[in-house]
Design a protein around this motif. Structure first.
Motif: not given
Length: 223
Positions: A210-222
């Protein structure tokens, strides 16, 4: 005039906070025993609680947990225990802020003003719908697939921020800007902890990332 409840067993400290808060325009009442805190708060319905962690009878974390189960009353916790695990535990239980002793009474007043401002700034009619996620900012409530989510105030602000731009990646600094407006110094671990707890609650309703971790960048809601 907002009413502040001070739950603190040190009489001199409670009196000092009372003096500063009254000078800042707040009404106050104090409680010195942990066992008396929840009944008194229920009876007098303050606008915010300043809650010491170490209390006779019942500790502040237990009191915070019970108050948070009953609603979204703003809570500012005080403690002389500065270990990071205690700091995170206090926030995860639903505290809106966490101040370590020793502190400046002026700092406490400033933090209280910031928490009350956040609590009072949500418009009455700011319900939003993002797919199967519905958020009512005025009531501080959220539903996913028709199931109400039991969120702490910080988790609610985190979810509302992510849901405001589905698919957009938010850095930790951007999330902190939305979660706290008093420029406190917190670690990346604090943000990660809140994201982890929010993700767990979302995934209890819907399986998957539901909340995806984007390595080295941050988070987004899916969703």
């Amino acid at each position: 005039m907002p009413t502040i409840c001070i739950v603190e067993d040190e009489p001199k400290l409670a009196a000092l906070l009372t003096d500063y808060l009254k000078a800042a325009g707040y009404d106050t009442f104090t409680i010195g025993d942990g066992n008396a805190a929840v009944p008194a708060i229920r009876e007098r319905q303050p606008d915010l609680v300043v809650l010491d962690l170490m209390l006779p009878g019942r500790d502040g974390l237990d009191i915070c947990r019970e108050l948070r189960q009953q609603g979204t009353l703003p809570i500012v916790m005080l403690t002389a225990r500065v270990e990071e695990i205690d700091r995170l535990l206090g926030l995860e239980l639903g505290a809106d802020d966490y101040i370590c002793k020793p502190f400046s009474p002026r700092e406490v007043v400033a933090r209280i003003k910031a928490v009350l401002r956040r609590a009072g700034n949500a418009p009455a009619a700011n319900a939003t719908q993002t797919g199967a996620l519905r958020i009512d900012g005025g009531a501080h409530r959220a539903w996913l697939d028709g199931h109400e989510l039991e969120l702490t105030p910080v988790e609610f602000r985190l979810l509302r921020t992510l849901a405001g731009a589905p698919g957009q990646i938010f850095s930790r600094d951007q999330l902190l800007d939305h979660l706290y407006d008093d420029h406190r110094v917190v670690t990346d671990r604090t943000v990660d902890s809140h994201v982890k707890n929010l993700r767990r609650k979302l995934e209890a309703v819907r399986e998957g990332d539901t909340i995806r971790s984007i390595y080295g960048v941050g988070y987004r809601l899916d969703l």
